[in-house]
Design an enzyme around this catalytic site. Sequence first.
Site, mmCIF file in Angstrom:
data_model
loop_
_atom_site.group_PDB
_atom_site.id
_atom_site.type_symbol
_atom_site.label_atom_id
_atom_site.label_comp_id
_atom_site.label_asym_id
_atom_site.label_seq_id
_atom_site.Cartn_x
_atom_site.Cartn_y
_atom_site.Cartn_z
ATOM 1 N N ARG A 15 17.762 26.808 59.009
ATOM 2 C CA ARG A 15 17.252 28.127 59.237
ATOM 3 C C ARG A 15 17.185 28.571 60.732
ATOM 4 O O ARG A 15 16.683 29.780 60.884
ATOM 5 C CB ARG A 15 15.565 27.692 58.872
ATOM 6 C CG ARG A 15 15.364 27.374 57.560
ATOM 7 C CD ARG A 15 14.078 26.753 57.148
ATOM 8 N NE ARG A 15 14.115 25.382 57.357
ATOM 9 C CZ ARG A 15 12.931 24.614 57.410
ATOM 10 N NH1 ARG A 15 11.811 25.277 56.935
ATOM 11 N NH2 ARG A 15 12.933 23.409 57.843
ATOM 12 N N GLN A 70 25.341 10.785 62.043
ATOM 13 C CA GLN A 70 24.785 10.555 60.469
ATOM 14 C C GLN A 70 25.475 11.903 59.787
ATOM 15 O O GLN A 70 25.228 12.823 60.206
ATOM 16 C CB GLN A 70 23.343 10.545 60.388
ATOM 17 C CG GLN A 70 22.738 10.590 59.191
ATOM 18 C CD GLN A 70 21.291 10.786 58.765
ATOM 19 O OE1 GLN A 70 20.916 11.768 59.673
ATOM 20 N NE2 GLN A 70 20.611 10.611 57.813
HETATM 21 C C1 UD1 Z 1 9.672 14.930 57.735
HETATM 22 C C2 UD1 Z 1 8.537 14.019 57.198
HETATM 23 C C3 UD1 Z 1 7.441 14.635 57.093
HETATM 24 C C4 UD1 Z 1 6.931 15.136 58.320
HETATM 25 C C5 UD1 Z 1 7.721 15.853 58.908
HETATM 26 C C6 UD1 Z 1 7.267 16.124 60.442
HETATM 27 C C7 UD1 Z 1 10.051 12.510 55.791
HETATM 28 C C8 UD1 Z 1 10.484 12.272 54.566
HETATM 29 N N1 UD1 Z 1 9.170 13.441 55.989
HETATM 30 O O1 UD1 Z 1 9.836 15.798 56.919
HETATM 31 O O2 UD1 Z 1 6.401 13.951 56.336
HETATM 32 O O3 UD1 Z 1 5.700 15.774 58.176
HETATM 33 O O4 UD1 Z 1 9.358 15.003 59.160
HETATM 34 O O5 UD1 Z 1 8.335 17.224 60.950
HETATM 35 O O6 UD1 Z 1 10.538 11.710 56.908
HETATM 36 N N2 UD1 Z 1 16.657 14.072 60.421
HETATM 37 C C9 UD1 Z 1 17.704 13.100 60.574
HETATM 38 N N3 UD1 Z 1 18.558 12.960 59.540
HETATM 39 C C10 UD1 Z 1 18.295 13.421 58.203
HETATM 40 C C11 UD1 Z 1 17.138 14.110 57.694
HETATM 41 C C12 UD1 Z 1 16.471 14.475 59.044
HETATM 42 O O7 UD1 Z 1 18.230 12.970 61.592
HETATM 43 O O8 UD1 Z 1 19.008 13.093 57.190
HETATM 44 C C13 UD1 Z 1 15.852 14.470 61.618
HETATM 45 C C14 UD1 Z 1 15.934 15.959 61.670
HETATM 46 O O9 UD1 Z 1 16.775 16.078 62.590
HETATM 47 C C15 UD1 Z 1 14.288 16.171 62.258
HETATM 48 C C16 UD1 Z 1 13.588 15.057 61.676
HETATM 49 O O10 UD1 Z 1 14.516 13.972 61.231
HETATM 50 O O11 UD1 Z 1 14.448 15.913 63.723
HETATM 51 C C17 UD1 Z 1 12.730 15.723 60.477
HETATM 52 O O12 UD1 Z 1 13.589 15.921 59.634
HETATM 53 P P1 UD1 Z 1 13.024 17.272 58.568
HETATM 54 O O13 UD1 Z 1 14.037 17.660 57.765
HETATM 55 O O14 UD1 Z 1 12.593 18.329 59.776
HETATM 56 O O15 UD1 Z 1 11.573 16.609 58.258
HETATM 57 P P2 UD1 Z 1 11.256 16.512 56.506
HETATM 58 O O16 UD1 Z 1 12.516 15.527 56.302
HETATM 59 O O17 UD1 Z 1 11.091 17.648 56.000
#
Ligand code: UD1
Length: 443
Positions: A15, A70
């Site tokens: 985004r 990852q």
């Molecule tokens: C996640 C949480 C949600 C929380 C939110 C807060 C989960 C399933 N949900 O949401 O409850 O309210 O964070 O921001 O965990 N990331 C990785 N690898 C991945 C996916 C994500 O490193 O495969 C990292 C992203 O870069 C980010 C963080 O994890 O820094 C959170 O990921 P993001 O996709 O923003 O959040 P959600 O999964 O939507």
Amino acid sequence: MKTRAVIMAAGKGTRMKSRTPKVLHELCGRTMFEHVLEAVRGAGADEIVAMVSPDLQPHIEAMGVTCIVQEPQKGTGHAMQLAMAGLADEKGQILVASGDMPLVPASLLRDVVSARDVVNAPIALVSAHVPLPTNFGRIVRNRGKVVRIVEDADASEIERSIDEVNTGIYCFEEQALRRHLRVLVPNNAQGELYLTDCVAAIAAEGGRVEAVLCDDRRLVMGVNNRIELSAARAVMQQHILDELMLSGVTIVDPSTTYADVQVIVGNDTVVLPNTHLRGKTRIGSGVTVGPGSFLENATVADDVHVWYSIVRDSSIGSGTTVGPFAYLRMGASVGKNCKIGNYVELKKTTLGDGAKAQHLSYLGDAEIGDEANIGAGTITCNWDGKNKNKTTIGKRAFIGSNSSLVAPVTVGDGALTGAGAVVIRDVPPGERVVGNPAKPIRK
Ligand code: UD1
Ligand code: CA
């Protein structure tokens, strides 16, 4: 207990609509990732690893942080599985933070670590109250106890109305985390492995889920697009300016003043509107800076006045005035009680104490002695088409208006050049030259 930290930053950040990975976008003089790193270090983590995408890896490694790649990204649970596979199996605790939450203070991370530590809970998490949340997982409680986290995409109508959200900051007891990560399944709307499912699993087996409520939800604001980036920047900017004001700096108009995190300003300095203080700028006390000035990596001593000017990678001695419309750059060093006036550019030039260049000059690669007077329109011709050459001007030398000093050239102490002189050879101390090309005259 040993605390190791995982900074989650492998998410795509689509985004942002950017060629630059999301966590490398900058606010107030640091990337988002560096702000988080600073907080995690400040929380006292013994070891830090970052979960990154392949394009992010070289940038984070350049910051001296160990990376685990990852690819593809199959959710936060998948990211943590890889993180824990990369970390030696120990009996410690694991602090989890997000690389896209630049406002998280070290104190909040310390709070979640100690909330877990004190009662040796399998997990402590940070929650916050957010009215009408959308992107957040909701904290589901039963008789006050946290029982699970439900993602927006998976939530029922009733669950969506919960205003207590999961910030994504956790501290886990390591062995409990390892055990629950092993059995995660992608049983959800997004088909991802959810780290948050560990919470339900811990609660289901009777484990204690500690929740630390962050009462300022702006601090746990995640940045997903450039609107949120600007909002986070505004909050951080206000914090920086507030701290400066509380330390004795007058900021006439905070809404048009910008200061980076590393900027230092002495007390009784006044910052006037439309001023940018960037990078490692250090300003003394009793200084007036602005209006309309841009200082980047500038070192400014006490009682200086800089207005409508640009100062980059340069220093200014006490009592000196600069501007309006001066440009100091690339290691310019101005002494005490100097006067740099309008439309004067100094590049890699040293100006001795009490020297003056008040109007319309270019002084490049020059060394200028104490109390020298540089007349209006003086130009150092420092570039011969192939090389940059040096100009040396002695103490108390008088450079007449519109002189051209063709470098390499030296004008001695107390020497004088007449108005419009083109100086193509050295002028001995005390001598006077006039004309084109400048010739010596009798005293
Ligand atoms: C996640 C949480 C949600 C929380 C939110 C807060 C989960 C399933 N949900 O949401 O409850 O309210 O964070 O921001 O965990 N990331 C990785 N690898 C991945 C996916 C994500 O490193 O495969 C990292 C992203 O870069 C980010 C963080 O994890 O820094 C959170 O990921 P993001 O996709 O923003 O959040 P959600 O999964 O939507
Ligand atoms: Ca996601």
